[in-house]
Design a protein around this motif. Structure first.
Motif, PDB file in Angstrom:
ATOM      1  N   GLY A  18       0.807  -1.206   0.000  1.00  0.00           N
ATOM      2  CA  GLY A  18       0.000   0.000   0.000  1.00  0.00           C
ATOM      3  C   GLY A  18       0.844   1.260   0.000  1.00  0.00           C
ATOM      4  N   GLU A  19       2.047   1.204   0.626  1.00  0.00           N
ATOM      5  CA  GLU A  19       2.876   2.398   0.705  1.00  0.00           C
ATOM      6  C   GLU A  19       3.420   2.817  -0.662  1.00  0.00           C
ATOM      7  N   ALA A  20       3.964   1.868  -1.428  1.00  0.00           N
ATOM      8  CA  ALA A  20       4.573   2.222  -2.732  1.00  0.00           C
ATOM      9  C   ALA A  20       4.321   1.116  -3.739  1.00  0.00           C
ATOM     10  N   LYS A  21       3.664   1.449  -4.822  1.00  0.00           N
ATOM     11  CA  LYS A  21       3.417   0.480  -5.891  1.00  0.00           C
ATOM     12  C   LYS A  21       4.598   0.497  -6.855  1.00  0.00           C
ATOM     13  N   ALA A  22       5.023  -0.707  -7.288  1.00  0.00           N
ATOM     14  CA  ALA A  22       6.169  -0.808  -8.199  1.00  0.00           C
ATOM     15  C   ALA A  22       5.759  -0.309  -9.579  1.00  0.00           C
ATOM     16  N   SER A  23       6.466   0.677 -10.098  1.00  0.00           N
ATOM     17  CA  SER A  23       6.172   1.212 -11.435  1.00  0.00           C
ATOM     18  C   SER A  23       7.055   0.510 -12.469  1.00  0.00           C
TER      19      SER A  23
END
Length: 219
Positions: A18-23
């Motif tokens: 939830g904190e950082a989605k892999a782009s």
């Protein structure tokens, strides 16, 4: 205890997601030189004596698509009588040199520029060459009659084969050059071989009509 450990693991992983989605990573397109580890590629196509004047007259039509669209460096070497090409830092297509070499080679073999330029635009076009003597060992008047059967009166037979098989044919003395897709070249070559072996042009016309009708149904 096992259940508690599983719950804590799931909670930790969910929090990280939830904190950082892999782009997805984005990389710029490689140039032709970068693909070849910085090496410059060269190509050379010799110019026969009988194609020197047509090359000089049509040089702007040959130069523009190679320099502007293929982003290659091109020049004519008058001492060696050949067209020289090489890649540069602006060349983006990996197969630009190969396509341009085939284009210039097709013009040297006798194809018109409007037909040869299709080699730059399409990927499934090829050039195939063979000699009349490769099919049947002929000499003298027999050889002349075989070439006459392929051409026909006023080029009628040649044009019929070209239109039916969607190819282009160049008759250069005893050499025959074909330009088209793989299957179409094989069909045209079969018809030309039948004419060399002595088959009447009327039967070849009938076969070509059947080929043309099959192609219309296919498309």
């Amino acid at each position: 205890r096992k259940m508690e450990v599983d719950k804590t693991d799931k909670g930790a992983s969910g929090g990280q997601g939830g904190e950082a989605k892999a782009s997805a990573p984005s990389f710029p397109a490689m140039t032709a030189q970068q693909g070849n580890r910085g090496k410059v590629e060269y190509a050379r196509v010799n110019c026969p004596n009988h194609r020197y004047t047509p090359l000089r007259e049509n040089w702007p039509k040959i130069y523009e698509p190679i320099a502007k669209h293929m982003k290659l460096q091109i020049k004519f070497n008058p001492r060696k009588r050949c067209v020289e090409m090489k890649t540069s830092q602006h060349t983006t297509m990996q197969n630009a040199l190969q396509k341009s070499t085939e284009f210039v080679r097709a013009f040297m073999l006798g194809f018109e520029i409007r037909d040869a330029i299709a080699l730059l635009r399409l990927d499934d076009l090829y050039i195939d060459s063979f000699e009349v003597r490769d099919v049947k060992s002929l000499a003298g008047e027999h050889l002349s009659r075989a070439i006459g059967r392929i051409a026909g009166q006023g080029g009628k037979t040649k044009y019929t084969i070209e239109n039916a098989t969607k190819t282009r044919i160049v008759l250069a003395d005893t050499h025959i050059h074909l330009l088209g897709s793989y299957n179409n070249i094989n069909t045209a070559k079969r018809a030309i071989c039948n004419l060399i072996m002595g088959k009447p042009p009327g039967k070849v016309y009938t076969q070509m009509r059947a080929v043309a009708s099959r192609m219309k149904e296919r498309f």
